[in-house]
Design a protein around this motif. Sequence first.
Motif, PDB file in Angstrom:
ATOM      1  N   PHE A  42      41.393  38.765  31.903  1.00 36.98           N
ATOM      2  CA  PHE A  42      40.948  39.719  32.924  1.00 36.98           C
ATOM      3  C   PHE A  42      41.936  39.747  34.088  1.00 36.98           C
ATOM      4  CE2 PHE A  42      38.321  40.618  36.758  1.00 36.98           C
ATOM      5  CZ  PHE A  42      37.962  41.914  36.448  1.00 36.98           C
ATOM      6  N   ILE A  43      42.349  40.936  34.472  1.00 40.03           N
ATOM      7  CA  ILE A  43      43.224  41.139  35.627  1.00 40.03           C
ATOM      8  C   ILE A  43      42.395  41.791  36.728  1.00 40.03           C
ATOM      9  CG2 ILE A  43      45.315  42.237  36.518  1.00 40.03           C
ATOM     10  CD1 ILE A  43      45.874  40.154  34.377  1.00 40.03           C
ATOM     11  N   GLN A  44      42.174  41.067  37.805  1.00 42.65           N
ATOM     12  CA  GLN A  44      41.382  41.550  38.944  1.00 42.65           C
ATOM     13  C   GLN A  44      42.181  42.599  39.714  1.00 42.65           C
ATOM     14  OE1 GLN A  44      38.153  40.453  40.359  1.00 42.65           O
ATOM     15  NE2 GLN A  44      38.590  42.308  41.462  1.00 42.65           N
ATOM     16  N   HIS A  45      41.551  43.690  40.107  1.00 46.15           N
ATOM     17  CA  HIS A  45      42.174  44.698  40.957  1.00 46.15           C
ATOM     18  C   HIS A  45      41.802  44.437  42.414  1.00 46.15           C
ATOM     19  CE1 HIS A  45      42.426  47.852  37.491  1.00 46.15           C
ATOM     20  NE2 HIS A  45      43.225  46.836  37.303  1.00 46.15           N
ATOM     21  N   TYR A  46      42.734  44.772  43.320  1.00 51.07           N
ATOM     22  CA  TYR A  46      42.534  44.567  44.754  1.00 51.07           C
ATOM     23  C   TYR A  46      42.863  45.852  45.495  1.00 51.07           C
ATOM     24  CZ  TYR A  46      42.535  39.607  43.645  1.00 51.07           C
ATOM     25  OH  TYR A  46      42.232  38.384  43.135  1.00 51.07           O
ATOM     26  N   PHE A  47      42.336  45.981  46.707  1.00 51.34           N
ATOM     27  CA  PHE A  47      42.754  47.073  47.579  1.00 51.34           C
ATOM     28  C   PHE A  47      43.205  46.470  48.898  1.00 51.34           C
ATOM     29  CE2 PHE A  47      38.315  46.602  48.723  1.00 51.34           C
ATOM     30  CZ  PHE A  47      38.290  46.804  50.089  1.00 51.34           C
ATOM     31  N   LYS A  48      44.123  47.154  49.562  1.00 56.88           N
ATOM     32  CA  LYS A  48      44.686  46.663  50.811  1.00 56.88           C
ATOM     33  C   LYS A  48      44.060  47.409  51.974  1.00 56.88           C
ATOM     34  CE  LYS A  48      49.070  45.779  53.095  1.00 56.88           C
ATOM     35  NZ  LYS A  48      50.532  45.897  53.018  1.00 56.88           N
ATOM     36  N   ASN A  49      43.598  46.645  52.949  1.00 58.30           N
ATOM     37  CA  ASN A  49      43.042  47.214  54.168  1.00 58.30           C
ATOM     38  C   ASN A  49      43.780  46.552  55.325  1.00 58.30           C
ATOM     39  OD1 ASN A  49      41.571  48.342  56.191  1.00 58.30           O
ATOM     40  ND2 ASN A  49      39.607  47.473  55.586  1.00 58.30           N
ATOM     41  N   GLY A  50      44.701  47.277  55.916  1.00 56.39           N
ATOM     42  CA  GLY A  50      45.523  46.695  56.964  1.00 56.39           C
ATOM     43  C   GLY A  50      46.497  45.708  56.352  1.00 56.39           C
ATOM     44  N   GLU A  51      46.422  44.453  56.765  1.00 56.88           N
ATOM     45  CA  GLU A  51      47.311  43.416  56.258  1.00 56.88           C
ATOM     46  C   GLU A  51      46.664  42.549  55.175  1.00 56.88           C
ATOM     47  OE1 GLU A  51      50.564  42.872  57.126  1.00 56.88           O
ATOM     48  OE2 GLU A  51      50.388  44.775  58.193  1.00 56.88           O
ATOM     49  N   LYS A  52      45.385  42.758  54.882  1.00 58.24           N
ATOM     50  CA  LYS A  52      44.670  41.896  53.939  1.00 58.24           C
ATOM     51  C   LYS A  52      44.348  42.632  52.647  1.00 58.24           C
ATOM     52  CE  LYS A  52      42.532  39.016  57.438  1.00 58.24           C
ATOM     53  NZ  LYS A  52      41.292  38.411  57.917  1.00 58.24           N
ATOM     54  N   TYR A  53      44.213  41.839  51.565  1.00 58.76           N
ATOM     55  CA  TYR A  53      43.820  42.361  50.267  1.00 58.76           C
ATOM     56  C   TYR A  53      42.404  41.896  49.953  1.00 58.76           C
ATOM     57  CZ  TYR A  53      48.629  43.679  49.332  1.00 58.76           C
ATOM     58  OH  TYR A  53      49.861  44.259  49.382  1.00 58.76           O
ATOM     59  N   TYR A  54      41.596  42.793  49.386  1.00 61.58           N
ATOM     60  CA  TYR A  54      40.210  42.494  49.052  1.00 61.58           C
ATOM     61  C   TYR A  54      39.960  42.839  47.587  1.00 61.58           C
ATOM     62  CZ  TYR A  54      39.715  42.458  54.117  1.00 61.58           C
ATOM     63  OH  TYR A  54      39.868  42.181  55.437  1.00 61.58           O
ATOM     64  N   PRO A  55      39.189  41.982  46.867  1.00 62.30           N
ATOM     65  CA  PRO A  55      38.909  42.277  45.457  1.00 62.30           C
ATOM     66  C   PRO A  55      37.982  43.477  45.321  1.00 62.30           C
ATOM     67  CG  PRO A  55      37.684  40.346  46.153  1.00 62.30           C
ATOM     68  CD  PRO A  55      38.579  40.718  47.297  1.00 62.30           C
ATOM     69  N   THR A  56      38.191  44.255  44.257  1.00 63.72           N
ATOM     70  CA  THR A  56      37.328  45.410  43.996  1.00 63.72           C
ATOM     71  C   THR A  56      36.198  45.047  43.037  1.00 63.72           C
ATOM     72  OG1 THR A  56      38.681  46.114  42.130  1.00 63.72           O
ATOM     73  CG2 THR A  56      39.230  47.035  44.285  1.00 63.72           C
ATOM     74  N   TYR A  57      36.225  43.823  42.502  1.00 63.51           N
ATOM     75  CA  TYR A  57      35.240  43.322  41.533  1.00 63.51           C
ATOM     76  C   TYR A  57      35.240  44.139  40.245  1.00 63.51           C
ATOM     77  CZ  TYR A  57      33.963  40.579  45.515  1.00 63.51           C
ATOM     78  OH  TYR A  57      34.019  39.732  46.592  1.00 63.51           O
ATOM     79  N   ASN A  58      36.386  44.732  39.946  1.00 67.02           N
ATOM     80  CA  ASN A  58      36.643  45.315  38.633  1.00 67.02           C
ATOM     81  C   ASN A  58      38.131  45.169  38.364  1.00 67.02           C
ATOM     82  OD1 ASN A  58      37.841  47.348  40.078  1.00 67.02           O
ATOM     83  ND2 ASN A  58      36.339  48.888  39.602  1.00 67.02           N
ATOM     84  N   GLY A  59      38.524  45.444  37.146  1.00 61.43           N
ATOM     85  CA  GLY A  59      39.918  45.277  36.782  1.00 61.43           C
ATOM     86  C   GLY A  59      40.149  45.782  35.377  1.00 61.43           C
ATOM     87  N   CYS A  60      41.044  45.123  34.642  1.00 60.75           N
ATOM     88  CA  CYS A  60      41.319  45.523  33.272  1.00 60.75           C
ATOM     89  C   CYS A  60      41.535  44.291  32.406  1.00 60.75           C
ATOM     90  CB  CYS A  60      42.515  46.457  33.207  1.00 60.75           C
ATOM     91  SG  CYS A  60      44.032  45.740  33.826  1.00 60.75           S
ATOM     92  N   CYS A  61      41.422  44.501  31.106  1.00 61.83           N
ATOM     93  CA  CYS A  61      41.580  43.434  30.119  1.00 61.83           C
ATOM     94  C   CYS A  61      42.965  43.553  29.501  1.00 61.83           C
ATOM     95  CB  CYS A  61      40.494  43.548  29.047  1.00 61.83           C
ATOM     96  SG  CYS A  61      40.602  42.305  27.761  1.00 61.83           S
ATOM     97  N   GLN A  62      43.714  42.466  29.456  1.00 56.27           N
ATOM     98  CA  GLN A  62      45.060  42.514  28.884  1.00 56.27           C
ATOM     99  C   GLN A  62      45.096  42.067  27.430  1.00 56.27           C
ATOM    100  OE1 GLN A  62      47.643  40.002  31.113  1.00 56.27           O
ATOM    101  NE2 GLN A  62      46.515  38.141  30.655  1.00 56.27           N
ATOM    102  N   ALA A  63      43.940  41.881  26.811  1.00 53.32           N
ATOM    103  CA  ALA A  63      43.893  41.450  25.407  1.00 53.32           C
ATOM    104  C   ALA A  63      43.860  42.657  24.472  1.00 53.32           C
ATOM    105  CB  ALA A  63      42.657  40.600  25.163  1.00 53.32           C
ATOM    106  N   GLY A  64      44.616  42.563  23.412  1.00 50.70           N
ATOM    107  CA  GLY A  64      44.547  43.567  22.348  1.00 50.70           C
ATOM    108  C   GLY A  64      44.807  44.986  22.798  1.00 50.70           C
ATOM    109  N   ASN A  65      43.767  45.814  22.770  1.00 48.16           N
ATOM    110  CA  ASN A  65      43.936  47.240  23.064  1.00 48.16           C
ATOM    111  C   ASN A  65      43.849  47.561  24.553  1.00 48.16           C
ATOM    112  OD1 ASN A  65      41.249  46.798  23.430  1.00 48.16           O
ATOM    113  ND2 ASN A  65      40.516  48.326  21.969  1.00 48.16           N
ATOM    114  N   ARG A  66      43.896  46.565  25.387  1.00 45.79           N
ATOM    115  CA  ARG A  66      43.909  46.728  26.851  1.00 45.79           C
ATOM    116  C   ARG A  66      42.789  47.642  27.354  1.00 45.79           C
ATOM    117  NH1 ARG A  66      48.913  45.202  29.596  1.00 45.79           N
ATOM    118  NH2 ARG A  66      50.192  44.193  28.047  1.00 45.79           N
TER     119      ARG A  66
END
Length: 89
Positions: A42-66
Amino acid sequence: MLALEIAKLEQENIRLKEQIKKLQGICGGIEVPKNCEYCENFIQHYFKNGEKYYPTYNGCCQAGNRIKSRKINDTCKAFIKKQYGINYI
């Protein structure tokens, strides 16, 4: 001076490794759910707000068919338990 700082860091590293071993002994028997949040693929996605990064609590899977657009509570057949130990020294 630099050698003294390196020696201090090495001693701290030894203490931290001992603490990790103790914590793994205490928590080793705990099973985590097979959610994407705890998966090696699992690859967690983040968003940037100002100087900090915050998790979006979703992402993508890098196994097999992605599989794209995975939530942290999703599960799949490609689950591999994430390893949290320090393996680089």
